[in-house]
Design a protein around this motif. Structure first.
Motif, PDB file in Angstrom:
ATOM      1  N   MET A   1       0.868  -0.950   0.506  1.00 57.73           N
ATOM      2  CA  MET A   1       0.294   0.423  -0.199  1.00 57.73           C
ATOM      3  C   MET A   1       0.811   1.143   0.386  1.00 57.73           C
ATOM      4  N   THR A   2       1.050   1.655  -0.681  1.00 52.34           N
ATOM      5  CA  THR A   2       1.680   3.490  -1.493  1.00 52.34           C
ATOM      6  C   THR A   2       0.515   4.269  -0.607  1.00 52.34           C
ATOM      7  N   THR A   3       1.708   5.432   0.429  1.00 49.93           N
ATOM      8  CA  THR A   3       0.984   6.168   0.986  1.00 49.93           C
ATOM      9  C   THR A   3       1.318   7.747   0.409  1.00 49.93           C
ATOM     10  N   GLU A   4      -0.308   8.179   0.081  1.00 52.20           N
ATOM     11  CA  GLU A   4      -0.215   9.837  -0.601  1.00 52.20           C
ATOM     12  C   GLU A   4       0.145  10.679  -0.002  1.00 52.20           C
ATOM     13  N   VAL A   5       1.836  11.580  -0.561  1.00 56.30           N
ATOM     14  CA  VAL A   5       2.221  13.049   0.501  1.00 56.30           C
ATOM     15  C   VAL A   5       1.244  14.032  -0.227  1.00 56.30           C
ATOM     16  N   LEU A   6       0.802  14.272   0.780  1.00 57.94           N
ATOM     17  CA  LEU A   6      -0.056  15.667   0.689  1.00 57.94           C
ATOM     18  C   LEU A   6       0.781  16.449   0.932  1.00 57.94           C
ATOM     19  N   PHE A   7       1.081  18.184  -0.316  1.00 58.53           N
ATOM     20  CA  PHE A   7       1.355  19.104   0.442  1.00 58.53           C
ATOM     21  C   PHE A   7       0.588  20.551   0.227  1.00 58.53           C
ATOM     22  N   ASN A   8       0.861  21.081   1.557  1.00 57.20           N
ATOM     23  CA  ASN A   8       0.092  22.396   1.665  1.00 57.20           C
ATOM     24  C   ASN A   8      -0.392  22.779   0.830  1.00 57.20           C
ATOM     25  N   ASP A  89       6.150  22.050   4.306  1.00 58.00           N
ATOM     26  CA  ASP A  89       4.879  21.987   3.297  1.00 58.00           C
ATOM     27  C   ASP A  89       3.912  20.223   3.293  1.00 58.00           C
ATOM     28  N   GLU A  90       4.758  19.842   4.454  1.00 55.12           N
ATOM     29  CA  GLU A  90       3.476  18.678   4.410  1.00 55.12           C
ATOM     30  C   GLU A  90       3.225  18.553   5.561  1.00 55.12           C
ATOM     31  N   LEU A  91       2.138  17.310   5.793  1.00 54.56           N
ATOM     32  CA  LEU A  91       1.121  17.905   6.849  1.00 54.56           C
ATOM     33  C   LEU A  91       1.041  16.572   7.524  1.00 54.56           C
ATOM     34  N   ASP A  92       0.895  16.176   8.448  1.00 56.68           N
ATOM     35  CA  ASP A  92       1.461  15.159   9.297  1.00 56.68           C
ATOM     36  C   ASP A  92       0.438  14.028   9.223  1.00 56.68           C
ATOM     37  N   MET A  95      -3.521  14.803   9.594  1.00 62.85           N
ATOM     38  CA  MET A  95      -3.835  15.671   8.529  1.00 62.85           C
ATOM     39  C   MET A  95      -4.118  15.427   7.991  1.00 62.85           C
ATOM     40  N   SER A  96      -2.915  14.175   7.103  1.00 61.71           N
ATOM     41  CA  SER A  96      -3.348  14.080   5.385  1.00 61.71           C
ATOM     42  C   SER A  96      -4.613  12.897   5.239  1.00 61.71           C
ATOM     43  N   LYS A  97      -4.557  12.597   5.930  1.00 64.84           N
ATOM     44  CA  LYS A  97      -5.862  10.888   6.570  1.00 64.84           C
ATOM     45  C   LYS A  97      -7.427  11.836   6.357  1.00 64.84           C
TER      46      LYS A  97
END
Length: 128
Positions: A1-8, A89-92, A95-97
């Motif tokens: 399973m890949t985790t999507e990195v979400l930037f602010n 710039d990345e959320l924890d 917050m991404s979830k």
């Protein structure tokens, strides 16, 4: 399973898109309610009046959902702004979830709203 990195910056962009979409829905609901008002003045049939009341209730409920979604976006924006002040710039992960869950809420609401509009337009075809 890949985790999507979400930037602010990407989340902020998506929030702006959602805000515009929700504002458009609010405008549509105003015009739909205007249509209901026109129909109330033309029909006295209990069946038609019940349908008008049904749509009025649906539009009110959907308007409340829109308000809730706008509030949730604003709260998320506040968190993003606080996070941005840290220089990261990345959320924890939490917050991404939450953002991904909110995206799913928006997608679900789009489906619900699209069905409501389709049903309402069919109703209007019959009674306008």
């Amino acid at each position: 399973m890949t985790t999507e990195v979400l930037f602010n910056s990407n989340m902020h962009f998506e929030h702006r898109q959602w805000n515009r979409e929700l504002a458009f829905w609010q405008d549509e609901l105003k015009s739909f309610n205007n249509r209901l008002s026109e129909l109330v003045n033309h029909y006295t049939s209990k069946e038609v009046l019940e349908q008008l009341e049904h749509y009025q209730n649906e539009f009110t409920l959907h308007g409340n959902v829109i308000e809730d979604l706008l509030e949730a976006i604003e709260q998320h924006e506040i968190r993003i702004a606080a996070q941005s002040k840290t220089g990261l710039d990345e959320l924890d992960t939490q917050m991404s979830k939450k953002h991904m869950e909110f995206r799913n809420r928006m997608e679900t609401q789009r489906d619900i709203y699209a069905k409501l509009k389709k049903d309402f337009f069919r109703f209007l075809e019959t009674y306008m």
